[in-house]
Design a protein around this motif. Structure first.
Motif, PDB file in Angstrom:
ATOM      1  N   LEU A 267      45.097  11.156  55.541  1.00 57.62           N
ATOM      2  CA  LEU A 267      45.439  12.411  54.876  1.00 57.62           C
ATOM      3  C   LEU A 267      46.060  13.387  55.868  1.00 57.62           C
ATOM      4  CD1 LEU A 267      42.551  13.567  52.549  1.00 57.62           C
ATOM      5  CD2 LEU A 267      44.977  13.715  52.123  1.00 57.62           C
TER       6      LEU A 267
ATOM      7  N   ARG B 211      27.285  11.454  54.287  1.00 56.28           N
ATOM      8  CA  ARG B 211      26.125  11.709  53.440  1.00 56.28           C
ATOM      9  C   ARG B 211      25.633  10.421  52.785  1.00 56.28           C
ATOM     10  NH1 ARG B 211      27.780  16.011  49.797  1.00 56.28           N
ATOM     11  NH2 ARG B 211      27.287  17.566  51.359  1.00 56.28           N
TER      12      ARG B 211
ATOM     13  N   LEU C 268      42.411  20.510  59.580  1.00 54.53           N
ATOM     14  CA  LEU C 268      40.992  20.284  59.863  1.00 54.53           C
ATOM     15  C   LEU C 268      40.104  20.263  58.607  1.00 54.53           C
ATOM     16  CD1 LEU C 268      39.052  19.810  62.196  1.00 54.53           C
ATOM     17  CD2 LEU C 268      38.936  22.254  62.581  1.00 54.53           C
ATOM     18  N   PRO C 269      40.285  21.201  57.652  1.00 54.34           N
ATOM     19  CA  PRO C 269      39.407  21.159  56.471  1.00 54.34           C
ATOM     20  C   PRO C 269      39.496  19.841  55.706  1.00 54.34           C
ATOM     21  CG  PRO C 269      40.627  23.220  56.536  1.00 54.34           C
ATOM     22  CD  PRO C 269      41.200  22.356  57.609  1.00 54.34           C
ATOM     23  N   LEU C 270      40.705  19.269  55.620  1.00 54.22           N
ATOM     24  CA  LEU C 270      40.846  18.016  54.870  1.00 54.22           C
ATOM     25  C   LEU C 270      40.098  16.882  55.559  1.00 54.22           C
ATOM     26  CD1 LEU C 270      44.538  18.154  53.779  1.00 54.22           C
ATOM     27  CD2 LEU C 270      42.580  17.834  52.307  1.00 54.22           C
TER      28      LEU C 270
ATOM     29  N   GLY D  72      36.598  17.514  63.782  1.00 53.79           N
ATOM     30  CA  GLY D  72      36.042  17.569  62.435  1.00 53.79           C
ATOM     31  C   GLY D  72      34.735  16.797  62.271  1.00 53.79           C
TER      32      GLY D  72
ATOM     33  N   LEU E 214      36.375  17.399  54.838  1.00 55.10           N
ATOM     34  CA  LEU E 214      36.002  17.032  53.470  1.00 55.10           C
ATOM     35  C   LEU E 214      35.999  15.522  53.273  1.00 55.10           C
ATOM     36  CD1 LEU E 214      37.854  19.742  51.354  1.00 55.10           C
ATOM     37  CD2 LEU E 214      35.422  19.575  51.836  1.00 55.10           C
ATOM     38  N   SER E 215      36.935  14.821  53.941  1.00 53.24           N
ATOM     39  CA  SER E 215      36.960  13.361  53.798  1.00 53.24           C
ATOM     40  C   SER E 215      35.735  12.725  54.434  1.00 53.24           C
ATOM     41  CB  SER E 215      38.195  12.761  54.454  1.00 53.24           C
ATOM     42  OG  SER E 215      39.337  13.428  54.051  1.00 53.24           O
TER      43      SER E 215
END
Lengths: 286, 306
Positions: free
Chosen positions: B236, B197, B185-187, B105, B190-191
């Motif tokens: 998570l 950034r 993986l998406p979580l 990720g 996103l974390s």
């Protein structure tokens, strides 16, 4: 050792700074590997649903709408799809109303215990979905107030897991909203209710709509909470798909998947129009 | 007292005031009541009742609380290796999944965080969010078609002559891990995005101007500064991996028995409500333990910038 940079060296430095903005190739490769892991299974479902043969081979034998038509004409599959749709819509309405009301209080008032109250409303996200479904099922059976094996019982479970998303999205919209606009309306003679309705509501409506879309899609794809609460008469699509994958593994399930994929993509496109996805982060536990 | 008094004095925090607010000082405050009551009746009461039932003596087929307060169920859980073995397997599996999703990720999160073109950025975010929101059972259909003995991957490898026998890619522990990685993986991404950034680019530039290579700047500046996101994402992923029922059920083919599967079997197949409730309590306690560990480490690694 100090030396004055020549103009050529400065140019090199500025070029390097420009190239620093580019993402290293190794990271780009890694990123696209992850995208493949995320999206390949989805692509396979679409292909399997549009494949003409019984088994998906590569390359596919040919495209056909055979399984799509089988899905659209199957009372069991269409029933599950329609039931999930109805369940998600009812859940969305209740979650949006309860969650928006709670978010207004949580983000507009400062009072002792506010953080605890916020954690109170987020707690269904920490509890494993299977445990929540089990707890509700036991509660319905013990209290015996007609909620066991009922659609209301399922809706309650779904509202609990979708409401935190609504509260999060609406709170974010309320924090971004400038309260002085409402104060200006009040100072010009508007009642609190009028100021809220005419000034605040239009300004946070995009956040509310995004929260509602999220509630819909989380409910539509919810498996864990439904596991203990569904019955053969009340089968949401994820449970029907699970049963099919366990026992028959028919391509009709992939065709059903295509319609669910369309629904998710449309919902996400709507959400991206309503709120900036750039600001989107994971759910915070702490 | 009207609503404006409250919003124009945001930092007042006295107890008396909050009581006055609570008891109807402001009518708007009552808006929270429906949600509060709903969560109390349908979340906290059922969950606490479930915890109570886990302390009852086991009687097959009986759901009603018996108020007998015994630790029998928990003793049974921790003395039979079928059960505590499942707990250890769940923890091992969730830890492994968290590590793999972190490695996979991070590059994706880095690329999305550093993509400045708003259109591309939104496009990437839509892809990640769609992958996350899509029902896991549908994604499992795709994975099963890919990974089965007769699946696309094994067929391609057999046809190419690289393997003689199909690789056992699913219906085993590694199949469950692959499924959970795809699931979570998406979580993780996103974390991580938000934290990456928020790292000030001038820190990296400073390291570079002081002579660090890009690689060194990445490993010694960017990665340590993304530690809060790494921890939050891993937690998570750990929590949702350990509580997933459908992934081990389908990808493990009943050979990988983890805690959620035990819960379902005890209740739906054996009618042992008290013992099933006890396993649910252990599962919940494990998730909470992960949160506690996370918060301890988060405080250390955040270095004051929480």
């Amino acid at each position: 050792m100090a030396k004055v940079a020549t103009s050529a060296e400065l140019r090199v430095a500025s070029q390097r700074r420009w190239s620093e903005r580019a993402i290293p190739i190794s990271i780009q490769i890694g990123a696209w590997v992850s995208f493949v892991i995320l999206l390949l299974p989805v692509a396979v479902v679409v292909l399997a649903g549009l494949n003409s043969g019984d088994y998906l081979t590569f390359p596919p034998e040919g495209l056909s709408l055979r399984w799509v038509i089988a899905f659209l004409t199957s009372p069991a599959w269409m029933g599950a799809y329609g039931f999930s749709m109805a369940l998600a819509l009812v859940t969305m309405v209740i979650s949006t109303v309860l969650g928006t009301a709670a978010a207004i209080v949580l983000s507009r008032y400062r009072f002792r215990g506010r953080d605890m109250l916020r954690a109170y409303f987020l707690s269904p996200l920490i509890l494993p979905g299977v445990v929540l479904g089990l707890a509700l099922y036991v509660f319905y059976v013990v209290t015996d107030i007609g909620l066991a094996k009922s659609m209301t019982g399922l809706v309650i479970g779904h509202v609990l897991v979708t409401c935190p998303y609504v509260i999060g999205t609406v709170s974010a919209a309320l924090v971004a909203f400038d309260v002085s606009l409402e104060e200006a309306a009040r100072s010009l003679g508007a009642s609190p209710w009028t100021a809220f309705r005419r000034i605040t509501v239009p300004n946070i409506s995009a956040g509310v709509a995004a929260g509602a879309t999220f509630a819909f899609i989380v409910s539509f794809g919810q498996f864990d909470v439904s596991l203990f609460l569904s019955t053969p008469n009340l089968t949401p699509l994820p449970i029907a798909l699970y049963v099919s994958l366990r026992y028959t593994f028919e391509p009709t399930a992939a065709a059903a998947g295509i319609f669910a994929i369309i629904l998710v993509v449309v919902s996400m496109l709507i959400t991206s129009r309503l709120v900036s996805l750039r600001k989107f982060g994971g759910i915070k536990f702490s | 007292m009207n609503t404006m008094d409250l919003t124009s004095s945001p930092y007042q925090n006295s107890f008396g005031r909050s009581v006055r607010v609570f008891l109807g000082g402001s009518r708007v405050f009552w808006l929270i009541l429906p949600a509060f009551a709903f969560f109390l009746i349908f979340f906290f009461v059922p969950v606490l009742s479930l915890f109570l039932i886990s302390l009852d003596k086991p009687v097959a087929g009986v759901v009603e609380p018996q108020w007998s307060f015994t630790a029998t169920n928990f003793i049974r859980f921790f003395t039979r290796d079928t059960y505590y073995g499942a707990a250890l397997r769940s923890i091992e599996m969730a830890t492994l999944v968290a590590l793999i999703t972190l490695v996979l990720g991070y590059p994706l999160a880095f690329m999305i965080a550093r993509t400045e073109n708003p259109g591309r950025n939104t496009f990437y975010m839509i892809l990640v969010l769609c992958a996350m929101q899509l029902d896991m059972v549908i994604r499992l259909y795709g994975l099963m078609v890919l990974l089965g003995d007769n699946g696309l991957i094994n067929r391609a490898l057999l046809d190419a002559g690289w393997i003689e026998e199909p690789l056992p890619l699913m219906y085993n522990f590694s199949g469950v891990v692959i499924g959970l990685v795809q699931f979570s993986l998406p979580l993780m991404v996103l974390s991580l995005i938000g934290v990456i950034r928020s790292i000030n680019p001038s820190l990296e530039e400073a390291a570079r101007s002081l002579g660090a290579t890009r690689r060194a700047a990445f490993w010694r500046i960017i990665v340590p500064l993304s530690m809060p996101g790494i921890l939050a994402g891993s937690l998570l992923v750990f929590a949702i991996s350990i509580s997933s029922y459908v992934v081990p059920a389908l990808m493990g083919g009943w050979k990988v028995i983890v805690m959620p599967i035990h819960i379902y079997q005890q209740i739906a197949e054996l009618g042992k409500w008290q013992f099933g409730a006890a396993i649910a309590v252990v599962l919940f306690a494990t998730s909470v333990l992960a949160v506690v560990v996370y918060q301890r480490y988060a405080a250390i690694t955040a270095g004051g910038r929480t």
